[in-house]
Design an enzyme around this catalytic site. Structure first.
Site, PDB file in Angstrom:
ATOM      1  N   GLU A  98      15.061  -0.742   7.829  1.00 14.78           N
ATOM      2  CA  GLU A  98      14.361  -1.171   9.042  1.00 14.78           C
ATOM      3  C   GLU A  98      13.359  -2.279   8.743  1.00 14.78           C
ATOM      4  O   GLU A  98      12.806  -2.352   7.644  1.00 14.78           O
ATOM      5  CB  GLU A  98      13.614   0.027   9.648  1.00 14.78           C
ATOM      6  N   CYS A 111       7.502  -7.263   8.938  1.00 12.77           N
ATOM      7  CA  CYS A 111       7.340  -6.265   7.879  1.00 12.77           C
ATOM      8  C   CYS A 111       8.744  -5.907   7.392  1.00 12.77           C
ATOM      9  O   CYS A 111       9.552  -5.404   8.172  1.00 12.77           O
ATOM     10  CB  CYS A 111       6.625  -5.050   8.468  1.00 12.77           C
ATOM     11  N   CYS A 118      13.044   5.647  -0.652  1.00 11.94           N
ATOM     12  CA  CYS A 118      12.004   5.422  -1.657  1.00 11.94           C
ATOM     13  C   CYS A 118      11.958   6.621  -2.584  1.00 11.94           C
ATOM     14  O   CYS A 118      12.060   7.764  -2.129  1.00 11.94           O
ATOM     15  CB  CYS A 118      10.644   5.218  -0.993  1.00 11.94           C
ATOM     16  N   CYS A 122       5.660  10.044  -1.599  1.00 10.32           N
ATOM     17  CA  CYS A 122       4.284  10.324  -1.156  1.00 10.32           C
ATOM     18  C   CYS A 122       4.360  11.367  -0.045  1.00 10.32           C
ATOM     19  O   CYS A 122       5.209  11.271   0.849  1.00 10.32           O
ATOM     20  CB  CYS A 122       3.616   9.045  -0.656  1.00 10.32           C
ATOM     21  N   CYS A 125       4.446  10.395   3.813  1.00 10.03           N
ATOM     22  CA  CYS A 125       5.269   9.262   4.257  1.00 10.03           C
ATOM     23  C   CYS A 125       6.689   9.698   4.593  1.00 10.03           C
ATOM     24  O   CYS A 125       7.353  10.359   3.797  1.00 10.03           O
ATOM     25  CB  CYS A 125       5.283   8.200   3.165  1.00 10.03           C
ATOM     26  N   GLY A 177      10.501   1.544   1.086  1.00  7.88           N
ATOM     27  CA  GLY A 177      10.700   1.351  -0.341  1.00  7.88           C
ATOM     28  C   GLY A 177       9.482   0.889  -1.103  1.00  7.88           C
ATOM     29  O   GLY A 177       8.469   0.496  -0.517  1.00  7.88           O
ATOM     30  N   GLU A 178       9.585   0.967  -2.415  1.00 12.66           N
ATOM     31  CA  GLU A 178       8.517   0.514  -3.297  1.00 12.66           C
ATOM     32  C   GLU A 178       8.979  -0.789  -3.946  1.00 12.66           C
ATOM     33  O   GLU A 178       9.828  -0.778  -4.847  1.00 12.66           O
ATOM     34  CB  GLU A 178       8.233   1.591  -4.356  1.00 12.66           C
ATOM     35  N   SER A 209       3.045  -4.962  -0.730  1.00 13.23           N
ATOM     36  CA  SER A 209       2.272  -3.727  -0.861  1.00 13.23           C
ATOM     37  C   SER A 209       2.942  -2.794  -1.861  1.00 13.23           C
ATOM     38  O   SER A 209       4.151  -2.564  -1.791  1.00 13.23           O
ATOM     39  CB  SER A 209       2.173  -3.033   0.503  1.00 13.23           C
ATOM     40  N   SER A 232      -1.703   0.666  -2.008  1.00 19.64           N
ATOM     41  CA  SER A 232      -1.983   1.880  -1.257  1.00 19.64           C
ATOM     42  C   SER A 232      -2.780   2.829  -2.149  1.00 19.64           C
ATOM     43  O   SER A 232      -2.200   3.596  -2.907  1.00 19.64           O
ATOM     44  CB  SER A 232      -0.668   2.540  -0.815  1.00 19.64           C
ATOM     45  N   ASN A 234      -5.426   5.058  -1.120  1.00 17.77           N
ATOM     46  CA  ASN A 234      -5.287   6.308  -0.361  1.00 17.77           C
ATOM     47  C   ASN A 234      -6.099   7.507  -0.829  1.00 17.77           C
ATOM     48  O   ASN A 234      -6.040   8.568  -0.206  1.00 17.77           O
ATOM     49  CB  ASN A 234      -3.811   6.751  -0.264  1.00 17.77           C
ATOM     50  N   ASN A 308      -0.720   8.184  10.862  1.00 15.75           N
ATOM     51  CA  ASN A 308       0.158   8.299  12.030  1.00 15.75           C
ATOM     52  C   ASN A 308       0.923   9.601  11.916  1.00 15.75           C
ATOM     53  O   ASN A 308       1.722   9.756  10.998  1.00 15.75           O
ATOM     54  CB  ASN A 308       1.173   7.149  12.053  1.00 15.75           C
ATOM     55  N   CYS A 351       3.164   2.275  10.329  1.00 11.40           N
ATOM     56  CA  CYS A 351       3.164   2.469   8.876  1.00 11.40           C
ATOM     57  C   CYS A 351       3.675   3.858   8.522  1.00 11.40           C
ATOM     58  O   CYS A 351       3.216   4.849   9.077  1.00 11.40           O
ATOM     59  CB  CYS A 351       1.753   2.366   8.314  1.00 11.40           C
TER      60      CYS A 351
HETATM   61  N1  SAH Z   1       5.776   1.572  -1.029  1.00  5.43           N
HETATM   62  C1  SAH Z   1       4.786   0.599  -0.711  1.00  5.43           C
HETATM   63  C2  SAH Z   1       5.166  -0.224   0.484  1.00  5.43           C
HETATM   64  C3  SAH Z   1       5.272   0.551   1.768  1.00  5.43           C
HETATM   65  S1  SAH Z   1       3.839   0.219   2.650  1.00  5.43           S
HETATM   66  C4  SAH Z   1       3.448   1.263  -0.526  1.00  5.43           C
HETATM   67  O1  SAH Z   1       3.409   2.480  -0.412  1.00  5.43           O
HETATM   68  O2  SAH Z   1       2.452   0.560  -0.537  1.00  5.43           O
HETATM   69  C5  SAH Z   1       3.676   1.614   3.637  1.00  5.43           C
HETATM   70  C6  SAH Z   1       2.204   1.857   3.896  1.00  5.43           C
HETATM   71  O3  SAH Z   1       2.106   2.830   4.918  1.00  5.43           O
HETATM   72  C7  SAH Z   1       1.476   2.392   2.676  1.00  5.43           C
HETATM   73  O4  SAH Z   1       0.188   1.841   2.604  1.00  5.43           O
HETATM   74  C8  SAH Z   1       1.367   3.882   2.997  1.00  5.43           C
HETATM   75  O5  SAH Z   1       0.252   4.441   2.342  1.00  5.43           O
HETATM   76  C9  SAH Z   1       1.237   3.866   4.499  1.00  5.43           C
HETATM   77  N2  SAH Z   1       1.684   5.075   5.173  1.00  5.43           N
HETATM   78  C10 SAH Z   1       2.715   5.859   4.853  1.00  5.43           C
HETATM   79  N3  SAH Z   1       2.851   6.868   5.742  1.00  5.43           N
HETATM   80  C11 SAH Z   1       1.874   6.680   6.664  1.00  5.43           C
HETATM   81  C12 SAH Z   1       1.506   7.366   7.862  1.00  5.43           C
HETATM   82  N4  SAH Z   1       2.177   8.402   8.280  1.00  5.43           N
HETATM   83  N5  SAH Z   1       0.441   6.888   8.551  1.00  5.43           N
HETATM   84  C13 SAH Z   1      -0.213   5.781   8.161  1.00  5.43           C
HETATM   85  N6  SAH Z   1       0.114   5.075   7.064  1.00  5.43           N
HETATM   86  C14 SAH Z   1       1.139   5.532   6.320  1.00  5.43           C
HETATM   87 FE1  SF4 Z   2       7.400   5.116  -0.928  1.00  4.85          FE
HETATM   88 FE2  SF4 Z   2       5.285   3.673  -0.102  1.00  4.85          FE
HETATM   89 FE3  SF4 Z   2       6.235   5.745   1.374  1.00  4.85          FE
HETATM   90 FE4  SF4 Z   2       4.985   6.211  -0.924  1.00  4.85          FE
HETATM   91  S1  SF4 Z   2       4.071   5.266   0.923  1.00  4.85           S
HETATM   92  S2  SF4 Z   2       6.901   7.179  -0.264  1.00  4.85           S
HETATM   93  S3  SF4 Z   2       5.646   4.495  -2.151  1.00  4.85           S
HETATM   94  S4  SF4 Z   2       7.280   3.840   0.917  1.00  4.85           S
END
Ligand code: SAH
Ligand code: SF4
Length: 370
Positions: A98, A111, A118, A122, A125, A177-178, A209, A232, A234, A308, A351
């Site tokens: 997506e 984006c 991934c 996390c 996510c 993805g990462e 990111s 991230s 966090n 979210n 996100c």
């Molecule tokens: N894998 C990379 C790139 C994806 S960015 C990374 O994690 O940075 C996705 C972003 O959305 C990250 O900053 C993650 O911490 C954030 N994210 C993931 N799930 C989320 C959620 N439910 N609400 C808000 N932010 C979220």
């Molecule tokens: Fe992968 Fe980024 Fe989601 Fe973590 S926040 S599971 S690294 S996409």
């Protein structure tokens, strides 16, 4: 190397500007044709050779017989109330990814995804919950931008006035993805996005990111591409971060912050620290103070992203008051901190809500309007 696809045609999108010269030469054409083809594909959005009027008819016919311009197939497009758009792409092997288009005053940000799924898992996510599928190839990454831009330029949006005639101005690698676990393909994709002969987007308008893959941060810095880096973070300490981001056990905060300090920043640039706020987990004022201490000496700005919520998630959105207090605490320590509400939440484009929905049979129950 067999460069032909299943239909026996060469997909020209698979090649960078330099390699395209060799491909075109191999078809018996003058290498300068490659520059013309690039202009047509990347500046004019041409999806067929017949449009390429400054190329001789014979060469156009030869191209049509032997080559194609085939980006990932757009299988679904959803427009949010806030005019954010989500695109679901099907790749040639059926994997789904997506992208999200975010229109803003004077900007059109896309984006994009770097992997299908991934591996980092996390806890908060949705992409992570689906597990890893595979790395995307460079043209599968840039192809998302090609298709999105064609749609924006043609104004073919369901909501027609949406982004008529606009080019994508900014790219964020914050989709599925990462990116730094697919560094080689991502770096090549970035080269193509930056290349004046291809997408011609300034590296200052591109942000990658990462969840904090330390060797990847070093490799990205060494690539010399000069793109912006977001991370991230966090969590303010290893204990909390270990519990929500398994990657922290491999690359704990001390190593991560050191890698960020070593990242070569362009003048007046800063690292973006992303901090997803999870109610009752990492949102207390003392966490803000601890985060401030952790980041001391790092040229950064902090984006606070209230979580979210999504179905099945064990985490909760923080209280609005906690987010404000957290921000104030960071301000009092002289940090720049913004509160970022994700866009497109109503279409699961916010996100952490991307999961290539139709890709997995176990996740077929779509939300209304998705
Ligand atoms: N894998 C990379 C790139 C994806 S960015 C990374 O994690 O940075 C996705 C972003 O959305 C990250 O900053 C993650 O911490 C954030 N994210 C993931 N799930 C989320 C959620 N439910 N609400 C808000 N932010 C979220
Ligand atoms: Fe992968 Fe980024 Fe989601 Fe973590 S926040 S599971 S690294 S996409």
């Amino acid at each position: 190397m067999d460069i032909k696809g299943k239909n026996n045609k060469i997909n020209l999108l698979e090649f960078g500007a330099e390699d395209l010269g060799a491909v075109v030469g191999g078809l018996g054409m003058k290498p300068y044709r490659a520059a013309q083809i690039c202009r047509w594909i990347y500046s004019s959005g041409a999806d067929s050779f017949s449009a390429m009027t400054d190329i001789s008819k014979t060469d156009r016919e030869k191209l049509s017989e032997t080559a194609e311009i085939r980006p990932p197939e757009l299988s679904k497009r959803i427009v949010s109330h806030d005019r954010t758009e989500k695109y679901l792409f099907s790749l040639q092997d059926g994997e789904k990814v997506e992208s999200v288009l975010i229109p803003d005053e004077g900007r059109l940000t896309l984006c994009i995804s770097s992997q299908a799924g991934c591996a980092l898992g996390c806890r908060f996510c949705l992409t992570g919950a689906g597990g890893m599928r595979r790395n995307l190839l460079p043209h599968e990454i840039t192809g998302q931008a090609l298709v999105a831009e064609r749609l924006a330029v043609s104004g073919a949006a369901p909501d027609r006035q949406a982004h008529e005639g606009r080019r994508i101005t900014n790219i964020v690698l914050m989709g599925m993805g990462e990116p730094l676990l697919n560094t080689e393909n991502v770096v090549e994709a970035l080269r193509r996005l930056i290349s004046p002969r291809m997408f011609n987007i300034s590296p200052r308008r591109i942000t990658l990111s990462t969840a904090g893959v330390v060797p990847g941060i070093k490799a990205l810095g060494d690539s010399g591409l000069g793109v912006n880096l977001a991370v991230s973070v966090n969590a303010p300490n290893d204990e909390i971060r270990d519990s929500i981001m398994p990657v922290n056990r491999k690359y704990p905060l001390k190593a991560l912050v050191k890698a960020l300090k070593d990242y070569p920043l362009a003048p007046r640039r800063r690292i973006t620290v992303e901090y997803v706020m999870l109610g009752g987990i990492n949102d207390r004022p003392e966490h803000a103070a601890e985060l401030g201490r952790l980041l001391r000496g790092l040229k950064c700005k902090i984006n606070l992203i209230p979580f979210n919520e999504h179905a099945g998630s064990i985490f909760k959105r923080p209280e609005a008051a906690s987010v404000l207090t957290f921000q104030e605490r960071l301000h009092s320590m002289n940090y720049t901190a913004f509160i970022r509400e994700s866009r497109g939440a109503d279409i699961l484009a916010a996100c952490g809500q991307l999961r290539g929905l139709s890709a997995r049979k176990t996740l077929t129950e779509e939300k209304p309007g998705v």
